[in-house]
Design a protein around this motif. Sequence first.
Motif, PDB file in Angstrom:
ATOM      1  N   LYS A   1       0.829  -1.198   0.000  1.00  0.00           N
ATOM      2  CA  LYS A   1       0.000   0.000   0.000  1.00  0.00           C
ATOM      3  C   LYS A   1       0.868   1.255   0.000  1.00  0.00           C
ATOM      4  O   LYS A   1       0.602   2.197  -0.728  1.00  0.00           O
ATOM      5  CB  LYS A   1      -0.927   0.021   1.224  1.00  0.00           C
ATOM      6  N   SER A   2       1.927   1.253   0.802  1.00  0.00           N
ATOM      7  CA  SER A   2       2.777   2.430   0.858  1.00  0.00           C
ATOM      8  C   SER A   2       3.518   2.623  -0.458  1.00  0.00           C
ATOM      9  O   SER A   2       3.713   3.734  -0.909  1.00  0.00           O
ATOM     10  CB  SER A   2       3.739   2.365   2.035  1.00  0.00           C
TER      11      SER A   2
ATOM     12  N   LEU B   1       1.657   6.361  -6.711  1.00  0.00           N
ATOM     13  CA  LEU B   1       0.535   7.232  -7.076  1.00  0.00           C
ATOM     14  C   LEU B   1       0.913   8.699  -6.899  1.00  0.00           C
ATOM     15  O   LEU B   1       0.619   9.529  -7.764  1.00  0.00           O
ATOM     16  CB  LEU B   1      -0.699   6.906  -6.232  1.00  0.00           C
ATOM     17  N   ASN B   2       1.549   9.022  -5.801  1.00  0.00           N
ATOM     18  CA  ASN B   2       1.998  10.406  -5.568  1.00  0.00           C
ATOM     19  C   ASN B   2       2.984  10.839  -6.640  1.00  0.00           C
ATOM     20  O   ASN B   2       2.928  11.964  -7.136  1.00  0.00           O
ATOM     21  CB  ASN B   2       2.620  10.556  -4.176  1.00  0.00           C
ATOM     22  N   LYS B   3       3.897   9.923  -6.982  1.00  0.00           N
ATOM     23  CA  LYS B   3       4.882  10.225  -8.008  1.00  0.00           C
ATOM     24  C   LYS B   3       4.199  10.471  -9.348  1.00  0.00           C
ATOM     25  O   LYS B   3       4.511  11.422 -10.068  1.00  0.00           O
ATOM     26  CB  LYS B   3       5.890   9.075  -8.126  1.00  0.00           C
ATOM     27  N   ILE B   4       3.226   9.619  -9.670  1.00  0.00           N
ATOM     28  CA  ILE B   4       2.473   9.771 -10.928  1.00  0.00           C
ATOM     29  C   ILE B   4       1.700  11.090 -10.915  1.00  0.00           C
ATOM     30  O   ILE B   4       1.688  11.825 -11.904  1.00  0.00           O
ATOM     31  CB  ILE B   4       1.530   8.562 -11.144  1.00  0.00           C
ATOM     32  N   LYS B   5       1.098  11.417  -9.769  1.00  0.00           N
ATOM     33  CA  LYS B   5       0.357  12.678  -9.659  1.00  0.00           C
ATOM     34  C   LYS B   5       1.291  13.870  -9.851  1.00  0.00           C
ATOM     35  O   LYS B   5       0.968  14.828 -10.549  1.00  0.00           O
ATOM     36  CB  LYS B   5      -0.336  12.791  -8.293  1.00  0.00           C
ATOM     37  N   GLU B   6       2.464  13.804  -9.218  1.00  0.00           N
ATOM     38  CA  GLU B   6       3.439  14.889  -9.356  1.00  0.00           C
ATOM     39  C   GLU B   6       3.901  15.037 -10.800  1.00  0.00           C
ATOM     40  O   GLU B   6       4.043  16.147 -11.315  1.00  0.00           O
ATOM     41  CB  GLU B   6       4.633  14.645  -8.436  1.00  0.00           C
TER      42      GLU B   6
END
Length: 194
Positions: free
Chosen positions: A30-31, A37-42
């Motif tokens: 999950k982490s 996911l955060n990296k993709i969003k950024e």
Amino acid sequence: MVKDKKKHSEEKIENVDTEETTSAETVSEKSLDEKELNKIKEEREASKEEEYKNKIDELNDKLMRQMAEFDNFRKRTEKEKSQMYDLGAKGIVEKILPIIDNFERGLGSLSEEEREGAFAKGIDKVYKQLMQCLADVGVTPIEAVGKEFNPEIHNAVMHGEDENLGENTVAEEMQKGYMYKESVVRPSMVKVVN
């Protein structure tokens, strides 16, 4: 029975260990998923920022080009307007020149006695006033007699010989020429000697 209890408790411990491992792996997954996911969003946000920046640069470029084009249009329009004014003024001057010629012929044909009369003095004043008006708007007579012949401002209608004057010199002016600012309205009709 003690052995069974021991065995049973070992199984429980293994099950708990397995559950903890599975739950730790799930948490770890999950982490990782959240980090990805955060990296993709950024990356998406950076991509959108870059896209917006490119769009802003493109629009600024279009704006600058439009402003330059408008400035060129304004300058061209001003120049055309000025040329139209000059062309119109030059046309009017061309129509006035025969009147000036008639004034000069009339005044030139008067005898000394007639020049002292009130009528001749009045005509002379009107002629001078007309010439001053033309000078104020930029109309000037072309200097001809004694000057070197210039085909751009002189029209040679006669040719002669005179040893007192230099080669290619205007000896006589048959009809006065005029310029409006920097352009020739009417060239001088001259006699050239060499």
